[in-house]
Write a protein that holds these residues in place. Sequence first.
Motif, mmCIF file in Angstrom:
data_model
loop_
_atom_site.group_PDB
_atom_site.id
_atom_site.type_symbol
_atom_site.label_atom_id
_atom_site.label_comp_id
_atom_site.label_asym_id
_atom_site.label_seq_id
_atom_site.Cartn_x
_atom_site.Cartn_y
_atom_site.Cartn_z
ATOM 1 N N UNK A 119 0.839 -1.203 0.000
ATOM 2 C CA UNK A 119 0.000 0.000 0.000
ATOM 3 C C UNK A 119 0.872 1.251 0.000
ATOM 4 N N UNK A 120 1.913 1.225 0.826
ATOM 5 C CA UNK A 120 2.813 2.376 0.909
ATOM 6 C C UNK A 120 3.443 2.696 -0.446
ATOM 7 N N UNK A 121 3.910 1.651 -1.130
ATOM 8 C CA UNK A 121 4.545 1.835 -2.430
ATOM 9 C C UNK A 121 3.558 2.398 -3.440
ATOM 10 N N UNK A 122 2.334 1.885 -3.442
ATOM 11 C CA UNK A 122 1.317 2.345 -4.377
ATOM 12 C C UNK A 122 0.930 3.800 -4.110
ATOM 13 N N UNK A 123 0.744 4.139 -2.835
ATOM 14 C CA UNK A 123 0.346 5.497 -2.468
ATOM 15 C C UNK A 123 1.428 6.501 -2.858
ATOM 16 N N UNK A 124 2.684 6.186 -2.539
ATOM 17 C CA UNK A 124 3.783 7.099 -2.849
ATOM 18 C C UNK A 124 3.977 7.239 -4.356
ATOM 19 N N UNK A 125 3.817 6.124 -5.093
ATOM 20 C CA UNK A 125 3.969 6.185 -6.545
ATOM 21 C C UNK A 125 2.866 7.043 -7.175
ATOM 22 N N UNK A 126 1.641 6.845 -6.703
ATOM 23 C CA UNK A 126 0.516 7.633 -7.225
ATOM 24 C C UNK A 126 0.697 9.109 -6.896
ATOM 25 N N UNK A 127 1.150 9.383 -5.702
ATOM 26 C CA UNK A 127 1.365 10.764 -5.272
ATOM 27 C C UNK A 127 2.452 11.437 -6.093
ATOM 28 N N UNK A 128 3.546 10.696 -6.329
ATOM 29 C CA UNK A 128 4.677 11.266 -7.057
ATOM 30 C C UNK A 128 4.284 11.734 -8.452
ATOM 31 N N UNK A 129 3.404 10.992 -9.105
ATOM 32 C CA UNK A 129 3.058 11.316 -10.482
ATOM 33 C C UNK A 129 1.849 12.243 -10.590
ATOM 34 N N UNK A 130 1.312 12.674 -9.461
ATOM 35 C CA UNK A 130 0.164 13.589 -9.505
ATOM 36 C C UNK A 130 0.489 14.864 -8.724
ATOM 37 N N UNK A 131 0.081 14.894 -7.454
ATOM 38 C CA UNK A 131 0.228 16.114 -6.654
ATOM 39 C C UNK A 131 1.693 16.499 -6.440
ATOM 40 N N UNK A 132 2.526 15.510 -6.162
ATOM 41 C CA UNK A 132 3.935 15.803 -5.903
ATOM 42 C C UNK A 132 4.585 16.464 -7.120
ATOM 43 N N UNK A 133 4.377 15.891 -8.299
ATOM 44 C CA UNK A 133 5.029 16.433 -9.494
ATOM 45 C C UNK A 133 4.476 17.805 -9.865
ATOM 46 N N UNK A 134 3.264 18.111 -9.402
ATOM 47 C CA UNK A 134 2.688 19.431 -9.697
ATOM 48 C C UNK A 134 3.211 20.504 -8.745
ATOM 49 N N UNK A 135 3.344 20.163 -7.461
ATOM 50 C CA UNK A 135 3.710 21.163 -6.455
ATOM 51 C C UNK A 135 5.181 21.114 -6.047
#
Length: 503
Positions: A119-135
């Motif tokens: 779950x941790x890996x999936x959440x961080x990967x999803x975050x990296x390619x959405x909100x993280x990469x934007x902000x």
Amino acid sequence: MASRSVHPKVIRNLRRLNSSAPSITAVPSLINPGRPEKVAKKPLQPTPTPSPPTTTADSASTSTSDFQLELDDTKRLFSSVSTPKLIKSASMLKISSYDRAADFGLWIMTSGLMNNPVVRKLVLAATEHTFYSHFCAGIDLEKAGRTVKKLWDSGLGAMLDYGLEHATDNESCDRNLQEFIRTINSTKSVDSCQVSFVVVKITAICPPSLLRRVSDLLRWEQKDKSLNLPWKLKTLPVFSQSSPLYHTMTRPPPLSREEEHDLELAFERLDKICKNSLEANKPLLIDAEDTAIQPAIDYFSYSAAIKYTGEEDDPLIFNTIQAYLKDAKERLVIAKKAADKMGVPVGFKLVRGAYMSSEKQFAASLGVKSPIHDDIQKTHNCFDDCAEFLLEEVARGSGSVVLATHNIESGRKAASKAISLGLERNNPYFQFAQLYGMAEVLSFSLRNEGFRVSKYLPFGPVEQIMPYLLRRAEENRGLLAASSIDRVLMKKELLRRLTSPDS
């Protein structure tokens, strides 16, 4: 408290030397990996922001009374933004505008689900390619450098902010120190003008618990001038007559020997940061925090400004003034006048503030008046008044300011004031700033008018920076919800590109 091994006169002369000191940590050049670092030194000054990518008409004839930012021409406004980037930006801002998005992010990052590796890996990967990469700019200096270059190509500068949370002990403070030094040293390249500032958090090099103790003692000294603080360095005023002192209801005990030692270590860390900044010719922005510990942060900032600047030098330290505080203008004026009297150049970053809910709740729990302005319009008025004062200081040759705002009207008023004062739009002593991924309309419109604009650029490993981002999301709910003008104009430009791709 800070190390006195280097005489202040020697420090002041560092900027005039043409010899370079060795870096504490070997790091790759931020923009041009492998390129030799620049050896020659030059006087410290705010670094230039690039010219807009599109040609603007001569603005000298523009009447300041009717000066307006051009928002209607979305083709010109978003000329430096690709269509995929525009789609992603509009989507991320739309999702972020919902309170439930921040609530869900906070819940999942603090839930037991994150203990599951999958779950941790999936959440961080999803975050990296959405909100993280934007902000955020990237997971490390190399990737942040690419983002800096893209910003520069679009006509914007960058303020590098390594995403660190509060330190808890000396060990974590020392680790954070090395990250700050790495960030500063990475700007030592021929193209380092692309980075306008490096952001420093005092809470990352001095535990907040100690900052609270120092703030309590400074508040009590304000109440009782006879209080002796043997560790106190020369500084500028951090309080005004109207500053709230309710955080410290009883006389605090003096710092213990261990606390004094830890305070000395914290100042030594700031010393190292300042020395590296002088060598890199890169000014520092000091982040603000809540009023419980802000007096100590002001004390650190002003003490460093006194030690690391001379009469004819430009500011190394830019302290943050939060305009949503009722005493903001008074404290700003008092500190600026004291600095002028001492011949100390000090810069200021002006913001509205991010701790409104917690400040009001804490004041209410004690039965005292909130330190925050009673309504948003008073905060707007305070910001505009402070901006006007600082721009007038720049006009008379003794000021340096970063106007950090997402409010279009405040940006327009400040730009109009600068023009009315006869300041060049590319003046090196004032610029505007917005958070990366937000307030794009304001950033691009000011850029198109020829003003210097930088983006506040957080970077760092996804897992490390997410708590920092979520805290920022919690603090800036109003900013995210108020991003409607960006979304509307982005949608307008996307429709234009779809229906008239050749126009």
